[in-house]
Design a protein around this motif. Structure first.
Motif, PDB file in Angstrom:
ATOM      1  N   ILE A 104       0.846  -1.191   0.000  1.00 19.06           N
ATOM      2  CA  ILE A 104       0.000   0.000   0.000  1.00 19.06           C
ATOM      3  C   ILE A 104       0.884   1.246   0.000  1.00 19.06           C
ATOM      4  CG2 ILE A 104      -1.697   1.306   1.336  1.00 19.06           C
ATOM      5  CD1 ILE A 104      -2.756  -1.383   2.335  1.00 19.06           C
ATOM      6  N   THR A 105       0.569   2.179  -0.883  1.00 18.35           N
ATOM      7  CA  THR A 105       1.300   3.437  -0.945  1.00 18.35           C
ATOM      8  C   THR A 105       0.808   4.347   0.173  1.00 18.35           C
ATOM      9  OG1 THR A 105       1.499   3.211  -3.333  1.00 18.35           O
ATOM     10  CG2 THR A 105       1.870   5.401  -2.409  1.00 18.35           C
ATOM     11  N   VAL A 106       1.750   4.855   0.960  1.00 17.49           N
ATOM     12  CA  VAL A 106       1.417   5.689   2.114  1.00 17.49           C
ATOM     13  C   VAL A 106       2.164   7.014   1.998  1.00 17.49           C
ATOM     14  CG1 VAL A 106       1.488   5.848   4.634  1.00 17.49           C
ATOM     15  CG2 VAL A 106       1.200   3.625   3.553  1.00 17.49           C
ATOM     16  N   SER A 107       1.471   8.095   2.324  1.00 24.54           N
ATOM     17  CA  SER A 107       2.099   9.397   2.406  1.00 24.54           C
ATOM     18  C   SER A 107       2.024   9.857   3.859  1.00 24.54           C
ATOM     19  CB  SER A 107       1.379  10.398   1.503  1.00 24.54           C
ATOM     20  OG  SER A 107       1.972  11.663   1.621  1.00 24.54           O
ATOM     21  N   LEU A 108       3.148  10.319   4.395  1.00 25.74           N
ATOM     22  CA  LEU A 108       3.205  10.774   5.782  1.00 25.74           C
ATOM     23  C   LEU A 108       3.187  12.293   5.835  1.00 25.74           C
ATOM     24  CD1 LEU A 108       6.026   8.411   7.045  1.00 25.74           C
ATOM     25  CD2 LEU A 108       3.581   8.137   7.367  1.00 25.74           C
ATOM     26  N   GLN A 109       2.387  12.838   6.735  1.00 22.91           N
ATOM     27  CA  GLN A 109       2.317  14.282   6.943  1.00 22.91           C
ATOM     28  C   GLN A 109       2.679  14.576   8.390  1.00 22.91           C
ATOM     29  OE1 GLN A 109      -1.615  15.911   6.747  1.00 22.91           O
ATOM     30  NE2 GLN A 109      -0.888  18.021   6.862  1.00 22.91           N
ATOM     31  N   PRO A 110       3.914  15.029   8.634  1.00 22.71           N
ATOM     32  CA  PRO A 110       4.293  15.387  10.007  1.00 22.71           C
ATOM     33  C   PRO A 110       3.458  16.570  10.487  1.00 22.71           C
ATOM     34  CG  PRO A 110       6.197  15.389   8.531  1.00 22.71           C
ATOM     35  CD  PRO A 110       4.982  15.217   7.687  1.00 22.71           C
ATOM     36  N   LEU A 111       3.164  16.595  11.775  1.00 23.80           N
ATOM     37  CA  LEU A 111       2.367  17.678  12.335  1.00 23.80           C
ATOM     38  C   LEU A 111       3.222  18.811  12.867  1.00 23.80           C
ATOM     39  CD1 LEU A 111      -0.418  15.589  14.074  1.00 23.80           C
ATOM     40  CD2 LEU A 111      -0.472  16.739  11.854  1.00 23.80           C
ATOM     41  N   SER A 112       4.523  18.742  12.625  1.00 22.81           N
ATOM     42  CA  SER A 112       5.421  19.823  12.995  1.00 22.81           C
ATOM     43  C   SER A 112       6.323  20.118  11.808  1.00 22.81           C
ATOM     44  CB  SER A 112       6.277  19.420  14.199  1.00 22.81           C
ATOM     45  OG  SER A 112       7.251  20.401  14.439  1.00 22.81           O
ATOM     46  N   ALA A 113       6.582  21.383  11.573  1.00 20.61           N
ATOM     47  CA  ALA A 113       7.460  21.779  10.478  1.00 20.61           C
ATOM     48  C   ALA A 113       8.930  21.655  10.859  1.00 20.61           C
ATOM     49  CB  ALA A 113       7.162  23.215  10.064  1.00 20.61           C
ATOM     50  N   MET A 114       9.202  21.463  12.144  1.00 19.16           N
ATOM     51  CA  MET A 114      10.583  21.357  12.606  1.00 19.16           C
ATOM     52  C   MET A 114      11.029  19.900  12.606  1.00 19.16           C
ATOM     53  SD  MET A 114      10.571  24.075  15.752  1.00 19.16           S
ATOM     54  CE  MET A 114      12.290  23.798  16.052  1.00 19.16           C
ATOM     55  N   PRO A 115      12.099  19.569  11.886  1.00 15.81           N
ATOM     56  CA  PRO A 115      12.597  18.195  11.878  1.00 15.81           C
ATOM     57  C   PRO A 115      12.974  17.737  13.286  1.00 15.81           C
ATOM     58  CG  PRO A 115      13.716  19.529  10.226  1.00 15.81           C
ATOM     59  CD  PRO A 115      12.897  20.449  11.054  1.00 15.81           C
ATOM     60  N   GLY A 116      12.650  16.498  13.578  1.00 11.09           N
ATOM     61  CA  GLY A 116      13.001  15.934  14.877  1.00 11.09           C
ATOM     62  C   GLY A 116      11.969  16.143  15.959  1.00 11.09           C
ATOM     63  N   MET A 117      10.999  17.000  15.727  1.00 13.36           N
ATOM     64  CA  MET A 117       9.948  17.208  16.729  1.00 13.36           C
ATOM     65  C   MET A 117       9.000  16.018  16.702  1.00 13.36           C
ATOM     66  SD  MET A 117      10.437  20.020  18.353  1.00 13.36           S
ATOM     67  CE  MET A 117       8.853  20.282  19.096  1.00 13.36           C
ATOM     68  N   ASN A 118       8.677  15.509  17.853  1.00 13.66           N
ATOM     69  CA  ASN A 118       7.811  14.340  17.956  1.00 13.66           C
ATOM     70  C   ASN A 118       6.393  14.801  18.266  1.00 13.66           C
ATOM     71  OD1 ASN A 118       7.093  11.678  17.957  1.00 13.66           O
ATOM     72  ND2 ASN A 118       7.781  11.289  20.036  1.00 13.66           N
ATOM     73  N   SER A 119       5.786  15.487  17.313  1.00 10.49           N
ATOM     74  CA  SER A 119       4.474  16.086  17.562  1.00 10.49           C
ATOM     75  C   SER A 119       3.337  15.310  16.916  1.00 10.49           C
ATOM     76  CB  SER A 119       4.463  17.520  17.040  1.00 10.49           C
ATOM     77  OG  SER A 119       4.704  17.510  15.652  1.00 10.49           O
ATOM     78  N   GLY A 120       3.641  14.212  16.281  1.00 13.86           N
ATOM     79  CA  GLY A 120       2.606  13.400  15.666  1.00 13.86           C
ATOM     80  C   GLY A 120       2.727  13.374  14.155  1.00 13.86           C
ATOM     81  N   ILE A 121       1.898  12.522  13.571  1.00 11.22           N
ATOM     82  CA  ILE A 121       1.977  12.312  12.132  1.00 11.22           C
ATOM     83  C   ILE A 121       0.616  11.832  11.629  1.00 11.22           C
ATOM     84  CG2 ILE A 121       2.696   9.884  12.114  1.00 11.22           C
ATOM     85  CD1 ILE A 121       4.966  10.824  10.189  1.00 11.22           C
TER      86      ILE A 121
END
Length: 103
Positions: free
Chosen positions: A32-49
């Motif tokens: 299955i093709t999956v696209s991930l959208q991080p919920l933070s614009a800052m790399p390394g932030m663990n704010s969800g996806i």
């Protein structure tokens, strides 16, 4: 923001990036093709996806995620249960009477 963008559908939102990436890899391993959208614009932030799936794969992806065992066992605990169940056969090798000892 809507849950549909062209032929992509919002499948799930996770509070941690690791959990989202783990489920995304499970879906990818099932073709299955999956696209991930991080919920933070800052790399390394663990704010969800957020996981986005193409509409042709939506039902299949929902079935896969619905069948994940969430009884609280970690992958390591599941591995321990399997190794404990199979440990009696590996710790006690069969004897070969023709050789007078172990195989």
């Amino acid at each position: 923001m809507t849950d549909q963008v062209d032929n992509w559908h919002k499948l799930a939102r996770y509070d941690t990036n690791m959990q989202g990436e783990l489920h995304a890899n499970l879906l990818r391993n099932n073709g299955i093709t999956v696209s991930l959208q991080p919920l933070s614009a800052m790399p390394g932030m663990n704010s969800g996806i957020v996981l986005w799936i193409q509409d042709t794969d939506l039902a299949h992806a929902q079935r896969i995620l619905a069948n994940i065992d969430t009884d609280g066992a970690t992958p390591y605990e599941m591995f321990d249960e399997v190794s404990e169940a199979g440990s009696s056969s590996t710790l006690n090798p069969a004897k070969d009477d023709n050789n007078g000892g172990e195989v």
